[in-house]
Scaffold this motif. Sequence first.
Motif, PDB file in Angstrom:
ATOM      1  N   ASN A  85      -3.143  -2.676   2.803  1.00 31.57           N
ATOM      2  CA  ASN A  85      -1.986  -2.885   1.931  1.00 31.57           C
ATOM      3  C   ASN A  85      -1.598  -4.350   1.839  1.00 31.57           C
ATOM      4  N   THR A  89      -1.752  -6.793  -1.465  1.00 30.86           N
ATOM      5  CA  THR A  89      -0.542  -7.511  -1.878  1.00 30.86           C
ATOM      6  C   THR A  89      -0.808  -9.001  -2.002  1.00 30.86           C
ATOM      7  N   VAL A 202       5.773 -12.672   0.521  1.00 33.54           N
ATOM      8  CA  VAL A 202       4.436 -12.246   0.950  1.00 33.54           C
ATOM      9  C   VAL A 202       4.001 -13.033   2.174  1.00 33.54           C
ATOM     10  N   PRO A 265       2.944  -4.000  -6.598  1.00 30.39           N
ATOM     11  CA  PRO A 265       3.236  -3.740  -5.175  1.00 30.39           C
ATOM     12  C   PRO A 265       4.641  -3.215  -4.938  1.00 30.39           C
ATOM     13  N   LEU A 271       4.254  -3.163   0.379  1.00 30.03           N
ATOM     14  CA  LEU A 271       4.839  -3.904   1.497  1.00 30.03           C
ATOM     15  C   LEU A 271       5.265  -2.987   2.630  1.00 30.03           C
TER      16      LEU A 271
END
Length: 623
Positions: A85, A89, A202, A265, A271
Amino acid sequence: MPQGMEMKTAAAASSSSSRAHEPLLRKDAEPSASYSGGGEANGGGPGPADRDADAGKPLAGAEAKGLPARFLAWFGTLKDAYGSNILLTIVLVSHLCVRFIPVSVSIGYYLREFGGVKAPEVQAYKAVARAPYAMSPLFGFISDALHFRGFHKAPYIAMSSVLAMIAYGIVGFTPVGLLSLPMVLTGFVTMNLQMEYCGLLVRAKYAEKLKTAPKYSTDLISFVQGGGTIATLLSQVMAALIIQNYGTRYVFAVCVLPAMLPLYPVAVNLLQEKPMENAPCVGLARSTMRHGKQYFYLCLFMGFEAIVLMILGVFPNSVMRCVLGLIASVLLAIGFLLFTPRMIAKVAIFFLSVCICNLSNSGAEYYFYTDTEDQYPEGPHFSAMFYLTIRSLVRSTCLFIGMWGFNTYLRDCKYKIAYLIGIGTTMAVRFARLLIFSRVNLTMGLRDDVFCLVLDALGAMFGELIMLPNQILMSHLCPKGLESTMFACMAGAFTMGGQVGTFLGAYLLKQLGVEPQGARGESTQFDNLWIAEMISAVGCVPPLLMMLAILPDKTPSERIILEDDTTQNDESDAEEEELIGDEKKDTTLMGESKTLMTDVNDSVTDSEPRTGMRKRNVESNHD
């Protein structure tokens, strides 16, 4: 054979079998067996036992044959260590949005088409456009402290992306000249707001992940930087083609599409934020406010300073910009000393000083390289394709070489060694650029394009020895629960120092009479550009001296323990245990009350037949 002996024999056979397959790939086991907390569903990070077991093993893919196979094996190791994941992202947000959108390289061309903007003002306006990068500490603390039903990152990514899409549409689809300069600058600020906010959140997420497997920190940062380099190269190729054939504003029109990518995302929760069912729509994170109160004051102060510097960038008084910028830098250094642990303060002051000493002359350099024969007959006359695309291709290739060199030879060396090589080589490259700015290279028989590409290659290759340790060091210095805040504070110090260095460079250009604006016959405007470059090269000396006393004596794969990390973690653990204990007490009390009520009911039920029997006995005796 006894049952215990059978179990030991089976375990030994299983262990030897697993060791036999280790050199090929270390991801044969199911993720749930090697991840603490249930594997990728809970964040995809290895537990302490797995990291200890992996300490002496080579990175997966080291013995795979062929570049594609080695890359896939390397990527598989990253996936096992940090989860798919976070990697997806990074690709969608950091690579295809933040690094692919060519805002910074397009601003100069847009202002040139706008007309009447001199080189020092171009630098000042670029600094204004980058104001969100300096305000990132305030944004980071807000995202850590203020949540929307438990979501700390997704709502802010969505809001900044929608605003950026509107800004790209207005600037991109409106002919140049119809919008006023303040409106254009507002659009640039909004575009950079999305790039910084999305990139910051991020970065905070992978900084949080990075601590779960510090052994692979250089590999994760190389994945981030490598993909970003490829995206930057593609974006500059796209920008060059659009600028040459259609005009600069269409670059911003096309960027509406990549600005939409961070919404994916958010929509599928890549996240992995956990919603709170009974939480209000907007709420405060109490632990963040309790443990990060001092960071809040620092973030608030940095946000105020960024707004002041942004306003100063619009005004033409360069002396006031420089004086107030230096005062703001001193106050920022004091703020870090007052409100953050000593190690964080020292590293932040180092970043701030490095960027201030880097006196920028990018505005004059842009006109120097791109002026036509009518404007600067003696100049290099680089086309947009060469200036943006060819140079970017060379830099991108050499960035990968720099990453490979760092991961191969310097990943286990100390931070000071990497910075010494990187800053020392940067200073040497700047001194070499004196030849092209003074036009001495032509008398030596060195072509402008070849010489420029060689310097770009060296600067990018050894500059990566600064960028990679920067990212790793900032990730290690993020306190638990305050990743967005601290990453933003460190990046904000970097950006604010860059703004002040830009203001100082613009003032230096003005004092030296270097003020080109793309007019005909402006050759004399570049006579003293080499002096400005020489002063910028000498500015690399103070950071070299500060580095020896400030940077930690550690390698990128080693953790950095902050002074208040243990206390803060103990307090948070105690708070969590207290909450769990309260819940257990409540559960016990509820259970005891239920048991008591049951006993009372049973006693009442049992007493009814006994009472009836006593009544019948009394009646029979009476008879």
